[in-house]
Design an enzyme around this catalytic site. Structure first.
Site, PDB file in Angstrom:
ATOM      1  N   PRO A 223      41.241  26.542  61.931  1.00  0.00           N
ATOM      2  CA  PRO A 223      40.193  25.559  62.230  1.00  0.00           C
ATOM      3  C   PRO A 223      39.537  25.788  63.589  1.00  0.00           C
ATOM      4  CG  PRO A 223      42.378  24.570  62.516  1.00  0.00           C
ATOM      5  CD  PRO A 223      42.588  25.925  61.888  1.00  0.00           C
TER       6      PRO A 223
ATOM      7  N   GLU B  82      51.587  35.431  64.078  1.00  0.00           N
ATOM      8  CA  GLU B  82      50.208  35.139  63.675  1.00  0.00           C
ATOM      9  C   GLU B  82      49.328  36.377  63.877  1.00  0.00           C
ATOM     10  OE1 GLU B  82      48.006  31.146  64.011  1.00  0.00           O
ATOM     11  OE2 GLU B  82      47.339  32.246  65.779  1.00  0.00           O
TER      12      GLU B  82
END
Ligand code: UDP
Ligand code: MN
Length: 347
Positions: free
Chosen positions: A227, A296
């Site tokens: 996001p 990540e």
């Protein structure tokens, strides 16, 4: 019958009959005596899932749902990637149709979540809200990796849903907890999940479900667009930028910046991802390098090379502190606001 004909007929039979017998029996003999079929953890999986589960979408007869259109729909967002994978936004799928298709497949969805150290405090709300929104009506098996199995919260789960604690060691560095997730996910798939699970989602515990997260999210390899970066230029993505790391993504490369806090897909695909990210992370460690955002970063590198077959919009992992943008019509899953200094073993 003339003698010549008889001889011809017999000799024909002598040739044809052994051939027929040979083709009829040989595969069986071969399987029984000569060649042992290799049984891999994924042979059941390969036969049952890849072919019949993922690609064969059978709708129930006479199901009533809204007429689809290919000329009207969402125009404020992009709903397909340049490699033609769907990008799932509210309004791009029919939940009734989706659930009806997947109900018939009798699938099991596994979910993994890490609750190490103080992060166990997030688990209750995570599980309670998952009961309300995450694959409601489907068989769901949640695995909690924790160093505090005795502190597992009591959460009433619906029929067909279950919770299992999977003990992992504590750690003094949050980076290490984050980094070892891929290793434990790989291990869980190899030891346990390959026996019965079809799909898996790996999720951050410091988050809550707010709306439906269901069968529309299923796919081969599934990633969620972060996001914080979905409107940004790729030069701003926090990819690992040192070429020495195996998570390196060069300037001018990369599609989206994906979340480490939510990814999933078919068991076999996620196994491949976890295995690759874990081994790259370990090899980096041997060389004395830790990627900017640990797993990540490795996940982002992996997804750049291995394109996800379904991309979930930031509806699928929002952040509570962020203002909602107009294209986000619904928030399905969102990270809570937390005080890092109070909950992480190191800052
Ligand atoms: N985690 C944990 N204990 C820790 C640190 C992290 O269990 O001390 C797990 C937890 O599942 C958490 C995930 O690792 O959701 C990622 O860490 P975090 O949520 O702190 O990262 P952020 O979302 O803030 O980038
Ligand atoms: Mn998080």
């Amino acid at each position: 019958m003339q003698l010549v004909n008889k001889i011809l007929l017999v000799s024909l039979l002598l040739v044809v009959l052994p051939l027929v017998l040979y083709y009829y029996f040989f595969p069986t003999f071969r399987d029984l005596f000569f060649e042992q079929k290799e049984i891999t953890p994924f042979s059941r999986y390969a036969e049952r899932n890849i072919l019949s589960q993922e690609f064969h979408l059978v709708a129930p007869d006479h199901l009533k749902y809204n007429q689809p259109s290919i000329v009207s729909g969402r125009t404020d967002v992009v709903t397909v990637t340049p490699w033609l994978a769907p990008v799932v936004w509210e309004g791009t799928f029919d939940p009734v149709l989706f659930d009806s298709i997947y109900k018939q497949k009798n699938i099991t969805i596994a979910a993994t979540v890490f609750a190490v150290g103080k992060y166990i405090m997030f688990l209750k709300e995570f599980l309670e809200t998952a009961e309300k929104h995450f694959f409601v009506g489907f068989r769901v098996h949640v695995f909690v990796f924790t160093d505090r199995p005795n502190e597992l919260p009591q959460v009433k789960m619906a029929a067909g849903r279950q919770l299992t604690a999977y003990p992992v060691p504590s750690s003094k560095r949050w980076q290490e907890i984050s980094a070892r997730r891929m290793e434990f996910i790989q291990e869980l798939i190899e030891k346990e999940l390959h026996k019965y699970a079809d799909y898996i989602f790996c999720l951050d515990v410091d988050s809550r479900f707010h709306s439906r997260w269901g069968t529309e999210s299923l796919g081969g390899l599934v990633a969620v667009v972060h996001p914080g970066y979905y409107r940004a230029d790729r030069s701003e993505f926090p990819y690992e930028r040192r070429p020495e790391s195996r998570a390196y993504v060069a300037p001018g490369e990369g599609d989206f910046y994906y979340c480490g806090g939510a990814f999933g897909g078919l068991l076999q695909e996620v196994h491949q991802l976890a295995k690759t990210c874990h081994s790259n992370f370990k090899a980096d460690a041997t060389d004395g390098i830790e990627a900017a955002w640990q797993e990540e970063s490795h996940l982002n590198r992996y997804m750049w090379i291995n394109k996800p077959s379904k991309v979930l919009s930031p509806e699928y992992l929002w952040q509570d502190f962020k203002n909602i943008n107009p294209e986000v019509k619904i928030i399905r899953f969102s990270g809570v606001i937390k005080n890092y200094a109070a909950i992480r073993p190191n800052v």
